[in-house]
Write a protein that holds these residues in place. Structure first.
Motif, PDB file in Angstrom:
ATOM      1  N   ARG A   1      -1.584  40.710  72.363  1.00  0.00           N
ATOM      2  CA  ARG A   1      -0.767  41.779  71.791  1.00  0.00           C
ATOM      3  C   ARG A   1      -1.279  43.112  72.290  1.00  0.00           C
ATOM      4  O   ARG A   1      -2.469  43.250  72.560  1.00  0.00           O
TER       5      ARG A   1
ATOM      6  N   HIS B   1      -0.883  39.314  61.567  1.00  0.00           N
ATOM      7  CA  HIS B   1       0.428  39.193  60.917  1.00  0.00           C
ATOM      8  C   HIS B   1       0.789  40.462  60.196  1.00  0.00           C
ATOM      9  O   HIS B   1      -0.068  41.111  59.622  1.00  0.00           O
TER      10      HIS B   1
ATOM     11  N   TYR C   1       4.466  33.013  55.534  1.00  0.00           N
ATOM     12  CA  TYR C   1       3.773  31.883  56.169  1.00  0.00           C
ATOM     13  C   TYR C   1       2.989  31.079  55.147  1.00  0.00           C
ATOM     14  O   TYR C   1       2.959  29.847  55.216  1.00  0.00           O
TER      15      TYR C   1
ATOM     16  N   ARG D   1      -4.541  22.940  61.934  1.00  0.00           N
ATOM     17  CA  ARG D   1      -4.351  24.362  61.600  1.00  0.00           C
ATOM     18  C   ARG D   1      -5.192  24.739  60.381  1.00  0.00           C
ATOM     19  O   ARG D   1      -5.769  25.836  60.320  1.00  0.00           O
TER      20      ARG D   1
ATOM     21  N   THR E   1       5.112  41.085  70.280  1.00  0.00           N
ATOM     22  CA  THR E   1       5.018  40.069  69.234  1.00  0.00           C
ATOM     23  C   THR E   1       5.569  38.717  69.689  1.00  0.00           C
ATOM     24  O   THR E   1       4.924  37.690  69.519  1.00  0.00           O
TER      25      THR E   1
ATOM     26  N   HIS F   1       1.277  26.009  66.263  1.00  0.00           N
ATOM     27  CA  HIS F   1       2.556  26.658  65.945  1.00  0.00           C
ATOM     28  C   HIS F   1       3.721  25.937  66.606  1.00  0.00           C
ATOM     29  O   HIS F   1       4.723  25.623  65.973  1.00  0.00           O
ATOM     30  N   TRP F   2       3.567  25.637  67.898  1.00  0.00           N
ATOM     31  CA  TRP F   2       4.708  25.045  68.596  1.00  0.00           C
ATOM     32  C   TRP F   2       4.877  23.567  68.278  1.00  0.00           C
ATOM     33  O   TRP F   2       6.004  23.066  68.242  1.00  0.00           O
TER      34      TRP F   2
ATOM     35  N   HIS G   1      12.753  33.839  60.313  1.00  0.00           N
ATOM     36  CA  HIS G   1      11.546  33.978  61.117  1.00  0.00           C
ATOM     37  C   HIS G   1      11.875  34.385  62.553  1.00  0.00           C
ATOM     38  O   HIS G   1      11.277  35.329  63.094  1.00  0.00           O
TER      39      HIS G   1
ATOM     40  N   PHE H   1      -3.496  35.135  55.292  1.00  0.00           N
ATOM     41  CA  PHE H   1      -2.212  34.799  54.672  1.00  0.00           C
ATOM     42  C   PHE H   1      -2.079  35.367  53.264  1.00  0.00           C
ATOM     43  O   PHE H   1      -1.063  35.198  52.625  1.00  0.00           O
TER      44      PHE H   1
ATOM     45  N   PHE I   1      13.570  29.409  59.099  1.00  0.00           N
ATOM     46  CA  PHE I   1      13.685  29.392  60.561  1.00  0.00           C
ATOM     47  C   PHE I   1      14.522  30.575  61.050  1.00  0.00           C
ATOM     48  O   PHE I   1      14.120  31.322  61.951  1.00  0.00           O
TER      49      PHE I   1
HETATM   50  C1  HEM Z   1      10.413  25.858  62.150  1.00  0.00           C
HETATM   51  C2  HEM Z   1       9.875  26.515  63.076  1.00  0.00           C
HETATM   52  C3  HEM Z   1       8.756  27.518  62.927  1.00  0.00           C
HETATM   53  C4  HEM Z   1       7.781  27.616  61.985  1.00  0.00           C
HETATM   54  C5  HEM Z   1       7.549  26.753  60.756  1.00  0.00           C
HETATM   55  C6  HEM Z   1       6.958  28.745  62.317  1.00  0.00           C
HETATM   56  C7  HEM Z   1       5.866  29.178  61.596  1.00  0.00           C
HETATM   57  C8  HEM Z   1       5.036  30.180  61.970  1.00  0.00           C
HETATM   58  C9  HEM Z   1       3.795  30.499  61.358  1.00  0.00           C
HETATM   59  C10 HEM Z   1       3.197  29.767  60.179  1.00  0.00           C
HETATM   60  C11 HEM Z   1       3.267  31.545  62.025  1.00  0.00           C
HETATM   61  C12 HEM Z   1       1.916  32.182  61.793  1.00  0.00           C
HETATM   62  C13 HEM Z   1       1.029  31.687  62.891  1.00  0.00           C
HETATM   63  C14 HEM Z   1      -0.176  31.025  62.385  1.00  0.00           C
HETATM   64  O1  HEM Z   1      -1.080  31.724  61.944  1.00  0.00           O
HETATM   65  O2  HEM Z   1      -0.247  29.780  62.430  1.00  0.00           O
HETATM   66  C15 HEM Z   1       4.175  31.908  63.047  1.00  0.00           C
HETATM   67  C16 HEM Z   1       3.993  32.945  63.929  1.00  0.00           C
HETATM   68  C17 HEM Z   1       4.913  33.297  64.889  1.00  0.00           C
HETATM   69  N1  HEM Z   1       6.056  32.586  65.251  1.00  0.00           N
HETATM   70 FE1  HEM Z   1       6.758  30.964  64.342  1.00  0.00          FE
HETATM   71  N2  HEM Z   1       7.466  29.296  63.462  1.00  0.00           N
HETATM   72  C18 HEM Z   1       8.554  28.570  63.864  1.00  0.00           C
HETATM   73  C19 HEM Z   1       9.351  28.776  64.950  1.00  0.00           C
HETATM   74  C20 HEM Z   1       9.252  29.896  65.783  1.00  0.00           C
HETATM   75  C21 HEM Z   1      10.134  30.192  66.866  1.00  0.00           C
HETATM   76  C22 HEM Z   1      11.318  29.347  67.289  1.00  0.00           C
HETATM   77  C23 HEM Z   1       9.699  31.373  67.402  1.00  0.00           C
HETATM   78  C24 HEM Z   1      10.242  32.165  68.553  1.00  0.00           C
HETATM   79  C25 HEM Z   1      11.451  32.455  68.746  1.00  0.00           C
HETATM   80  C26 HEM Z   1       8.535  31.794  66.673  1.00  0.00           C
HETATM   81  C27 HEM Z   1       7.826  32.931  66.917  1.00  0.00           C
HETATM   82  C28 HEM Z   1       6.680  33.286  66.264  1.00  0.00           C
HETATM   83  C29 HEM Z   1       5.933  34.476  66.552  1.00  0.00           C
HETATM   84  C30 HEM Z   1       6.319  35.522  67.572  1.00  0.00           C
HETATM   85  C31 HEM Z   1       4.825  34.478  65.693  1.00  0.00           C
HETATM   86  C32 HEM Z   1       3.757  35.529  65.573  1.00  0.00           C
HETATM   87  C33 HEM Z   1       4.294  36.566  64.641  1.00  0.00           C
HETATM   88  C34 HEM Z   1       3.312  37.239  63.756  1.00  0.00           C
HETATM   89  O3  HEM Z   1       2.801  36.615  62.848  1.00  0.00           O
HETATM   90  O4  HEM Z   1       3.107  38.449  63.928  1.00  0.00           O
HETATM   91  N3  HEM Z   1       8.296  30.864  65.680  1.00  0.00           N
HETATM   92  N4  HEM Z   1       5.268  31.062  62.990  1.00  0.00           N
END
Ligand code: HEM
Ligand code: HEM
Ligand code: SF4
Lengths: 373, 217
Positions: B210, B117, B125, B69, B201, B16-17, B186, B85, B183
């Protein structure tokens, strides 16, 4: 023993061949220059020069050059822009049986000579096609001597040893096929799929590439290796952007912003003025046009990708890098629309956030919340 | 009793990061490639050269992370699975999706109670993953043009028979803006749901944990 790969001996043309050309009024210097230029254009090692020279013997290769939806720009490019000696040499070794722009005959007489040549050299002649072929209305948009271009082209292609298309129109439909393509024009490869064709697109064709293709055919008895679009790799195997003399300015981040600014005067990269060099494949930067004199980017104008299929539709606007976004106004660019989208999203979520903040009773696990003193 | 559940395993959090970072870098460098706003001085430098280099390095990083992933969609826990998803596959998923949609549009007050999710986010996503794959495949097709005889060009040639490279560029460019829109959405939604769900979350994407009340499930 003489080493063929010895650079001192490589490229030696036998004395008698040079004498023969001298007798025809072509100096040794000009002939050697021609042979080495052709060998280099074909991306062959210099050891091939004698083979090329020997192949240029008077073979009288019969050639039929026909034009359909064309502007004759390719004929012009071939006949005028070339060095006179190169034209002399090539016109000496081929036998141009039919070519509308330069033949003396006209009307029925000319038509007859075309079909006579076709019958006489069946399976041996080289066909050169210039211009697109309109297929709409049963080919009625272009008829010659009462016969449609579709019929005439099919017959000529079927009976030829090989076909060379000159210019983008004959190769891919070009200008006549540009949207909305009112005459349903197509290039030769779409008219007769599977025919032995080499495409030499460009607007116009580069005469040196045409000459080199002919020389290749004479030297090896076959057409040069081609890419997926049927273009010879020696001429279309590299991207313009990767051979461009302004590339150092591209990498340095130095761009002309308008056609009259300081950057333009200093020869900076034309990327921001819509140059399509990064997506165009042609050897313009190395062989250039008009006896190696210049080519568009050298002259200060961005590439318009004229050797690409559908360039009129996909490479325009010529002074912008990316195509117009369909369905939006003329002045809208992808960036303006994108910025609008992002702005609207941000605004919508800001409003949503304010509304959500004032919302009561929608949070979870409220029974578990303990307020700290 | 609230339980602390381990939801996002390490590969989910790490990818993710890495994805997030790579996308930010790719968008900034991509924007520059599309519209070079810095004009190097008279003596130049290698501004565009470096920017493109960074774009391509980040491109490989994103590709590797996405592959990891996708592998984890089959190897990880059920929250990481590809099934997570596609909430529309089950009646319950569809119900919860509508519940969430109504919550977001202020037509319902109830949040669907999820360990993984939330269903609306999950669909988003899925869309993001598709966009990223298009971006990667299309990006490599454009990249391959520097060497038309090479292996990369040969394996991406089919794309350019489907679509002209200029349109591919426009799509590559447009997807960047879509990702930028995502972005904002999200980060906003993550913060909003962190406040409303009271289940950690936001921190979960760092820690993996969680807070879940099993009785409410
Ligand atoms: C372009 C940047 C980002 C993309 C493409 C992205 C994409 C995603 C994806 C695909 C997931 C699902 C996790 C998984 O199963 O792989 C997710 C979850 C999450 N992301 Fe990001 N993310 C981005 C940036 C961020 C940032 C900057 C934050 C925080 C401020 C963040 C916070 C979260 C959180 C809290 C979740 C878990 C939420 C949930 O699904 O319940 N994300 N993100
Ligand atoms: C989230 C992912 C990505 C984003 C947001 C992004 C964004 C962009 C943008 C905005 C451009 C400028 C397009 C233009 O105006 O012509 C660009 C160019 C480009 N991108 Fe990406 N990109 C991403 C991923 C990739 C990947 C994975 C590759 C694979 C190698 C790639 C390769 C390229 C290439 C080759 C160019 C053209 C560079 C040039 O013309 O010199 N991109 N990118
Ligand atoms: S002028 Fe055109 S082809 Fe030359 S470096 Fe600039 S963008 Fe590339």
């Amino acid at each position: 023993m003489k080493n063929d790969l010895d650079p001192m001996n490589a490229g030696e043309i036998p004395e008698e061949i040079l004498r023969k050309w001298e007798a025809k009024g072509i100096s040794r210097r000009d002939f050697i220059k021609f042979c080495t230029t052709m060998t280099a254009t074909l991306a062959l090692p210099l050891t091939f020069v004698p083979q090329v020279a020997a192949a240029l013997e008077d073979k009288r290769l019969p050639v039929i050059w026909v034009e359909y939806q064309s502007c004759s720009g390719d004929s012009e490019a071939f006949l005028r822009a070339n060095q006179p000696t190169a034209a002399e040499i090539i016109l000496d070794i081929i036998s141009l049986e039919y070519a509308e722009v330069i033949m003396a005959a006209a009307g029925h007489q000319a038509e007859k000579s075309k079909w006579v040549a076709m019958e006489k050299y069946k399976g041996q002649y080289l066909l050169i096609v210039e211009g697109a072929i309109p297929t709409g209305e049963n080919g009625a948009y272009c008829t010659i001597g009462g016969e449609s271009a579709v019929e005439s082209a099919k017959k000529l292609i079927k009976n030829a040893a090989a076909t060379i298309t000159v210019g983008t129109c004959a190769s891919f439909g070009g200008l006549p096929a540009a949207a909305p393509n009112p005459t349903t024009a197509v290039g030769v490869r779409d008219l007769v799929p599977g025919a032995t064709i080499v495409n030499l697109p460009g607007c116009p064709v580069n005469a040196d590439n045409l000459t080199a293709t002919l020389v290749h055919f004479l030297t090896f008895g076959k057409l040069p290796a081609v890419d997926v679009l049927g273009r010879p790799k020696f001429a279309y195997g590299k991207r313009i952007h990767d051979n461009c003399e302004r590339r150092a300015h591209f990498d340095a981040g130095q761009y002309a912003e308008s056609f009259d600014d300081a950057g333009h005067r200093q020869g900076h990269c034309l990327y921001k003025l819509g140059c399509k060099g990064p997506e165009a494949f042609h050897n313009c930067p190395t062989i250039r046009y008009n006896e190696g004199l210049s080519w568009p980017v050298m002259a200060g104008h961005g590439c318009i990708g004229c050797a690409s299929p559908g360039f009129w539709d996909t490479m325009s606007p010529f002074y912008r890098r990316l195509p117009q976004v369909p369905g939006f106004g003329v002045e809208a660019t992808a960036d303006k629309i994108g910025l609008g989208l992002v702005g609207a999203t941000a605004a919508a979520f800001a409003v949503h956030g304010v509304a959500s903040a004032f919302r009561k009773g929608d949070a979870m696990e409220s029974d578990k919340v303990k307020k700290e003193e | 009793m609230l339980e602390i559940r381990y939801v996002w395993e390490i590969p989910v959090r790490v990818t993710h990061w890495i994805n997030a970072l790579a996308i930010v870098v790719l968008s900034i460098t991509g924007l520059f490639i599309g519209f070079p706003y810095l004009i190097a001085g008279v003596d130049g430098g290698f501004v565009m050269g470096w920017i493109r280099f960074i774009h391509f390095v980040a491109a490989y990083v994103l590709t590797a992370s996405m592959l990891a992933r996708i592998y984890w969609m089959f190897a990880g826990n059920h929250h990481a699975s590809w099934r997570a998803f596609l909430p529309w596959r089950t009646a319950e998923g569809r119900r919860n999706f509508i519940k969430m949609l109504r919550y977001y549009t202020f037509t319902g007050k109830q949040i669907s109670y999820e360990v993984g999710h939330n269903p609306v986010a999950a669909v988003a996503y899925a869309g993001i993953f598709v966009l990223l794959i298009i971006q990667i495949v299309g990006g490599f097709a454009l990249y391959a043009q520097y060497n038309p005889g090479g292996m990369m060009a040969a394996s991406t040639a089919w794309i350019l028979t489907l679509i002209d490279s200029q349109w591919l560029r426009l799509i590559h460019h447009a997807i960047m803006w879509l990702l930028a829109g995502f972005f904002i959405n999200h980060v906003y939604s993550a913060a909003l749901m962190d406040i409303k769900e009271r289940n950690g979350t936001l921190s979960s994407i760092f820690s993996g944990y969680r807070y879940i009340e099993p009785k409410d499930l």
